[in-house]
Design an enzyme around this catalytic site. Sequence first.
Site, PDB file in Angstrom:
ATOM      1  N   PHE A  92       0.806  -1.234   0.000  1.00 47.98           N
ATOM      2  CA  PHE A  92       0.000   0.000   0.000  1.00 47.98           C
ATOM      3  C   PHE A  92       0.839   1.285   0.000  1.00 47.98           C
ATOM      4  CE2 PHE A  92      -1.298  -0.615   4.799  1.00 47.98           C
ATOM      5  CZ  PHE A  92      -0.021  -0.292   5.213  1.00 47.98           C
ATOM      6  N   GLU A  93       0.187   2.404  -0.089  1.00 46.94           N
ATOM      7  CA  GLU A  93       0.827   3.714  -0.277  1.00 46.94           C
ATOM      8  C   GLU A  93       1.667   3.714  -1.559  1.00 46.94           C
ATOM      9  OE1 GLU A  93       0.072   6.189   1.636  1.00 46.94           O
ATOM     10  OE2 GLU A  93      -0.346   5.406   3.644  1.00 46.94           O
TER      11      GLU A  93
END
Lengths: 323, 253, 596
Positions: free
Chosen positions: C406-407
């Site tokens: 993620f990110e």
Amino acid sequence: MSGVLVVMEQQAGAWHRMSWETLAAGQQLAEQVGQPLYSAVVGQGVAALAGEAATKKLDKVHAVEHALLKDYTADGFTAALAQLIQAHAPSYVLFPHTYQVRDFAPKLAARFAASLISDVVAFHAGPVFVRQLFQGKLNADIRPAGAGPVFVSVQAGAFRAESLVEGAARVETFAPRLDAAEIRTKPHEPFREAARAVDLGAAELIVSVGRGIKEKDNIPVVEELAKAMGAELAASRPICDNGWLPMERQVGSSGQTVSPKMYMAVGISGAIQHLVGMKGSKTIVAINKDSNAPIFEVADYGIVGDLFEVVPALVEEVKKAKS
Amino acid sequence: MKIVVAIKQVPVRDSQLRIESDQRWIQEDDLGFEINEPDAYALEEALQLKEKHGGEVVALCAGPSRATQTIREALAKGADRAIHIEDDNLRDLDTFGIATLLAGAVKAEKPDLILTGLQSDDLGYGQTGVVLAELLGVPHATIIMQVEVQGGSIQVKRELEGGWFQHIEMPLPAVLTIQSGINKLRYATLMGIKKAKSKEIKSVTPAAAPAATAVLERVYVPQKSKQTQIFEGDAKSAAAKLVEKLKFEVRII
Amino acid sequence: MATTTFPIAKPKGGAFLLEQRQPHEVFTPEDFTDEHRAIGRATAEFFAKEVAPHLDTIQYEDKSVAVGIMRKSGELGLTGVIIPEKFGGMEMDLTSMMIVGENIAGDGSYAGWHAAHTGIGTLPILLFGTEEQKAKYLPKLASAEWVGAYCLSEPQAGSDALAIKTRAELSPDGKHYILNGQKMWITNGGYADLYTIFAKIDGEKFTAFIVERSFPGVQPGAEEKKMGIRGSSTTPIFLDNVKVPVENVLGEIGRGHIIAFNILNLGRLKLGPLAIGGCKDVIAIAAKYAKERKAFGKTISAFGMIQQKLAEMAIRTYIGESMSYRVVGMIESHLENFSWDAPDAAQTKLKAVEEYATESSYVKVFASEVLDFVVDEGVQIHGGYGFHQDYAVERAYRDSRINRIFEGTNEINRLLATGMLLKRAQRGALPLVQAVMKLQNELLSPPELNLGGPVGPFVAETKLVENAKKIGLMTLGIAFQKYMTTIDEQQELLASITDIMMNAFAMESGLLRAQKIAASGKNAQNATEMAAVFCREAMDSIEAAAKVALANCQEGDALRMSLAVLKRFAKYEPIDAIKLRRNIAARVLETGKYTV
């Protein structure tokens, strides 16, 4: 200035059990430093107690008597004992390290510009006094210095009352000059929070639980072990403070003092306050994650491990052994 | 009501303690420090009394420069200001000496009430509060479970041994030593930490203090007085060995 | 709360490659103020007392327990660190926010709740909201009375976020936008009260909307069954004719991507301290186990191979930590007199963050990979027990994995990091081309004989850092010569170049920090040893990455010449890394935790 003075504690005409331990410590210290041994009993109408103390090997018992000493107050006891000490100038003043002593002995010592060497577990040649630091993780040797008497309080269980040497001594009454105005605190009658449903003192087997249990919801893990063994369930102070178990199940200086056939400490690190309440147990078993926990200092048997693994395994083994 | 709380900074609970090579004290280099737990309860009690009766809470601490951290945390929790008796060599003093320094600082404040914890987690002498009262010439009570202010006096609940308690009345000013667990400790809030920055910490150089009458000569790891038999192995086998012992030797199963 | 005063002009983003930094120019955890430390301790205490006892409940029984805990943390201010006081926040600096993040990271699930709420759940409104929107929503978010979530991904649009299909149509009366579509992988999705939702107006204009859970038609789907962070809520969000008032459009219509990308920049950086907080926790767990577990008659902590593991875990954590706070400090250097009262406050903050987008990507990639390494070795130290659910390290192992996804996946970030450097160079914001040319000239002249050069602590490592940067520049120059404008399509090459540059930045961050500690007069032995081991290790991977990259761009004599230069730059005198790691491990074991 000479002599060892042991201040014995009584409550409404009954001895505090640590008084005898402290007198035993006094006998040993007096012998070591080669000085006479005296004791003092403070209160009102303490002649009988003083007579009892006089059956041990010591040189003199001071019955410190005054109407204002009937109920304990720090002001009254400090003033009375200060006068006694001034009059007889002992080199050492020994106390049992009780809650009451903690309340006035530092004040008394301060009157003589000294610190109380408190909660001592032993002394060596010198004398050098041994006391615990960091809740029993370390020991320290404390050497008294200064001109005045040396004030020392003795930890519960550090000296054995059984080692007292019998003898005969004079009883001398000491009447301090006390003024009601100098007693600033007004004590009320002692009371108990609630009638006690559990008498841990009479229990033959005790399984006791401490901080290691982590959550209230985990208490049944240990409860089950107590049940399997047919033992009473007890706890260390933090557990009762948190309300995870009722106060009446607390073992330690502020709870009950117990001496069962077997005491099993589960997840209890063994702070001094707890140890003084159970050190007298015949067999001590410790289960703790930390092999350096002070509880292992007093344990006969130990398992170093996670209680959440060890306790269920124990339950199983106990059941097997019983079937 | 003006309350002074005497607090001490001690190594973080459960720190790994290592003894200095000269055996006079522990190595402090890698240690974290925090407020002495009983003192945290004393501080909380002071803050609650202030919330109830108004007034001011002054934190008082004798300690080396590192103690500033603990003082700031007391301010972050709500103490109004602080006095720091700052000296790196306070270890040479005994409790009577430390109490003498504290008494000097308290006298100037003329508080109504002085609170402190019942003992320290490091030295554990358990007498600073009592000596402080003696030096200030005020009454005191120890191991306090509850404090009620009644005008110019207080009634406190004192813990006795073996599950007994006792109420005691005394006039103010007075010194109380507070038992751990008497209240629920609050957390330092971020806003409190932010505000603590602008609160006053008065740094005081200690006056001359009496030389120690109890000299800490040597620190060491206690020798075991008892031989403990440790059962090794995984949980199951250790449990089996223990139960065997309890059944056949101790004979309690 | 200014963190530190930088004695130099604020460094330009990417400039670390071209300039030599001095120790006093970097921000390190040793520069934390007393307040920063107090914030760290307060957060850690909260975590230990309020979160840690409920980890099993959160993970296996009832994840919503985390919401209550988070609200409680709101009373302490932990969910409103950088929000202005007038909106119920603490109005503190970014460093404080990072420190809070690091100290709640002891559990991946709880960190997920907290980070999503305070980051992507709150920041869009804080940084792009109107005064009215901020006044309406920020106080609720600051206290965590309302839980925030961020809805960008869709089943068919993950890394390629702009491909979203959710639509928004203006209602006939012009008062509402009607949203329809489906969002996917929404952290805090099941329990959020407020969503920032991205949709395309009329299927074209990429726009953000503030959507309350109570708006009819907002429906979270079932909880996803995840590999890790199982105590965190992850659901799809279904939008069925959701009427969103026009005043809830966030930012400019058609410019939603500005919000999306900027929020991600900050999220990437924040992942650094979060991952490092996780690393520290696992090191302590592993050290404790190693000291308790006995094999062959001694505790396994006595074994060299266990010690090497613990040391390497500490070394990489040290480097990740140094990088993270260095970048935080770089951003803070632009925010020294920052005030939310300034008309362009949000812009100022965003620009400062954006300046170091490349460095933030390095932090994200490096720290998430360090955490994966640390949890992996943590499990290994535990042996079979590490594979068992009863041991905290098992959970940490599973929880770590998502951080590389993620990110922005680490792959996307590897592309972005070098891609953004090239863009800056194109814009004339970074004299990259000049630096490459200068290096090429230098390479053509005969190598200077290193006779009686400076000796002493840090000299060898300083040279290694300098050479690492040169290898990066050389490789980039050669790659650019070969592919010119089509370099964007050479993903493998860009990733290799990123790895070189990232390692150079990592080496330098660890080294400068050790030097700074030494200069302050404190005991720097541990930091120095960690930096020394890492610099050499990193140089080996730099050399390997450069070989692959160069062989893709050149052949024959040209390649041979480049490889000769590479060999010269990558050369170093080996040190006894085994011995140094033993020292480092001894320190971990002695203190029972990661210490610098």
